[in-house]
Motif scaffolding. Structure first.
Motif, PDB file in Angstrom:
ATOM      1  N   ARG A 151       0.834  -1.189   0.000  1.00  0.00           N
ATOM      2  CA  ARG A 151       0.000   0.000   0.000  1.00  0.00           C
ATOM      3  C   ARG A 151       0.873   1.246   0.000  1.00  0.00           C
ATOM      4  O   ARG A 151       2.013   1.225   0.478  1.00  0.00           O
ATOM      5  N   VAL A 152       0.314   2.330  -0.520  1.00  0.00           N
ATOM      6  CA  VAL A 152       0.988   3.623  -0.550  1.00  0.00           C
ATOM      7  C   VAL A 152       0.072   4.660   0.094  1.00  0.00           C
ATOM      8  O   VAL A 152      -1.107   4.749  -0.252  1.00  0.00           O
ATOM      9  N   CYS A 153       0.620   5.416   1.030  1.00  0.00           N
ATOM     10  CA  CYS A 153      -0.134   6.501   1.649  1.00  0.00           C
ATOM     11  C   CYS A 153       0.522   7.819   1.262  1.00  0.00           C
ATOM     12  O   CYS A 153       1.687   8.063   1.603  1.00  0.00           O
ATOM     13  N   VAL A 154      -0.201   8.655   0.541  1.00  0.00           N
ATOM     14  CA  VAL A 154       0.314   9.957   0.106  1.00  0.00           C
ATOM     15  C   VAL A 154      -0.150  11.021   1.094  1.00  0.00           C
ATOM     16  O   VAL A 154      -1.349  11.242   1.270  1.00  0.00           O
ATOM     17  N   ASN A 155       0.812  11.654   1.748  1.00  0.00           N
ATOM     18  CA  ASN A 155       0.515  12.724   2.686  1.00  0.00           C
ATOM     19  C   ASN A 155       0.843  14.068   2.037  1.00  0.00           C
ATOM     20  O   ASN A 155       1.999  14.314   1.664  1.00  0.00           O
ATOM     21  N   ILE A 156      -0.149  14.919   1.886  1.00  0.00           N
ATOM     22  CA  ILE A 156       0.092  16.252   1.356  1.00  0.00           C
ATOM     23  C   ILE A 156       0.602  17.145   2.496  1.00  0.00           C
ATOM     24  O   ILE A 156       0.022  17.184   3.575  1.00  0.00           O
ATOM     25  N   MET A 157       1.702  17.819   2.247  1.00  0.00           N
ATOM     26  CA  MET A 157       2.387  18.587   3.279  1.00  0.00           C
ATOM     27  C   MET A 157       1.473  19.612   3.938  1.00  0.00           C
ATOM     28  O   MET A 157       0.757  20.360   3.270  1.00  0.00           O
ATOM     29  N   GLN A 158       1.524  19.625   5.280  1.00  0.00           N
ATOM     30  CA  GLN A 158       0.806  20.612   6.076  1.00  0.00           C
ATOM     31  C   GLN A 158       1.826  21.465   6.827  1.00  0.00           C
ATOM     32  O   GLN A 158       2.811  20.945   7.357  1.00  0.00           O
ATOM     33  N   GLU A 159       1.595  22.741   6.901  1.00  0.00           N
ATOM     34  CA  GLU A 159       2.563  23.611   7.583  1.00  0.00           C
ATOM     35  C   GLU A 159       2.617  23.300   9.069  1.00  0.00           C
ATOM     36  O   GLU A 159       1.594  23.059   9.723  1.00  0.00           O
ATOM     37  N   ASN A 160       3.838  23.272   9.606  1.00  0.00           N
ATOM     38  CA  ASN A 160       4.037  23.075  11.036  1.00  0.00           C
ATOM     39  C   ASN A 160       5.217  23.927  11.485  1.00  0.00           C
ATOM     40  O   ASN A 160       5.564  24.907  10.820  1.00  0.00           O
ATOM     41  N   LEU A 161       5.849  23.550  12.578  1.00  0.00           N
ATOM     42  CA  LEU A 161       6.921  24.363  13.139  1.00  0.00           C
ATOM     43  C   LEU A 161       8.268  24.154  12.475  1.00  0.00           C
ATOM     44  O   LEU A 161       9.226  24.870  12.774  1.00  0.00           O
ATOM     45  N   ARG A 162       8.364  23.201  11.564  1.00  0.00           N
ATOM     46  CA  ARG A 162       9.638  22.859  10.952  1.00  0.00           C
ATOM     47  C   ARG A 162       9.904  23.705   9.699  1.00  0.00           C
ATOM     48  O   ARG A 162       8.991  24.336   9.156  1.00  0.00           O
ATOM     49  N   PRO A 163      11.159  23.727   9.203  1.00  0.00           N
ATOM     50  CA  PRO A 163      11.519  24.629   8.097  1.00  0.00           C
ATOM     51  C   PRO A 163      10.849  24.341   6.760  1.00  0.00           C
ATOM     52  O   PRO A 163      10.568  25.272   5.996  1.00  0.00           O
TER      53      PRO A 163
END
Length: 223
Positions: free
Chosen positions: A167-179
């Motif tokens: 299986r493949v899980c695609v996570n679309i980037m969400q803004e957080n505290l990292r650069p």
């Protein structure tokens, strides 16, 4: 959603999930026990999510997961694990298999472009071989919608994931505290060209929001 002592890598330039952690194992187990008691076992499968690798969970929590599976007749458990703990996976598979429970282990690779992954994301995976990674892990997470990606590069990663993993899980980037921040243009390209291509694929999960599985949220810190 459980809590452990936190990811031991903690260097990924896109991830602050390790902030959702606590060194106090007794406090973690108290929280985890409460959540695990909500498991119904209706699907005979269980996905355990914690902000780190499953090996970061305390032993009481791991034992309670086993007991819940036995009580609810759950025969398959999904865990997530960082590459650096790959050598521990086999023993855990054997441990759960002795109880009749199959483990499916997911890894966050983010991209199969090793240079991009390690120089920009600092993921901590020291191989460029999808086949080697798949020898330890069953499922793969990809991070998409970040600067430097194109529709072609994201499609290549998804196709590579489908070639080597269950299986493949695609996570679309969400803004957080990292650069590392999401790139709206890359996300728009994904939405236009790749979302329609894969949304009906039964082996691909697409998380346009990181809470799309119904867990997670903003970490609140006491003042």
């Amino acid at each position: 959603m459980l809590r452990g002592k936190g990811c031991s890598w903690r260097r990924c330039r896109f991830c602050d999930y390790h902030l959702d952690s606590l060194a106090d194992e007794k406090a973690n187990f108290k929280l985890n026990e409460k959540q695990l008691c909500k498991v119904t076992g209706i699907h005979k499968k269980l996905e355990v999510i914690n902000s780190g690798s499953f090996v970061d969970l305390d032993e009481d929590t791991l034992s309670f997961i086993e007991q819940v599976c036995l009580d609810k007749q759950i025969h398959q458990v999904h865990f997530e694990c960082h590459w650096r703990h790959r050598d521990a996976v086999s023993d855990f598979r054997k441990r759960f298999a002795a109880l009749g429970i199959e483990l499916k282990i997911k890894i966050g690779v983010e991209t199969f472009d090793k240079l991009f992954r390690e120089s920009y994301l600092d993921k901590g995976i020291d191989t460029d071989s999808p086949e080697e990674i798949a020898s330890y892990f069953d499922e793969v997470c990809l991070l998409q919608g970040i600067p430097g990606q194109t529709a072609e590069s994201m499609d290549f990663d998804i196709q590579t994931g489908l070639s080597y993993f269950e299986r493949v899980c695609v996570n679309i980037m969400q803004e957080n505290l990292r650069p590392v921040k999401p790139d709206p243009r890359v996300i728009a390209s994904f939405s236009e060209k790749l979302y329609p291509k894969y949304i009906e694929n039964s082996r691909v999960d697409i998380l346009m929001e990181n809470t799309a599985f119904g867990v997670g949220g903003v970490i609140e810190h006491a003042e």
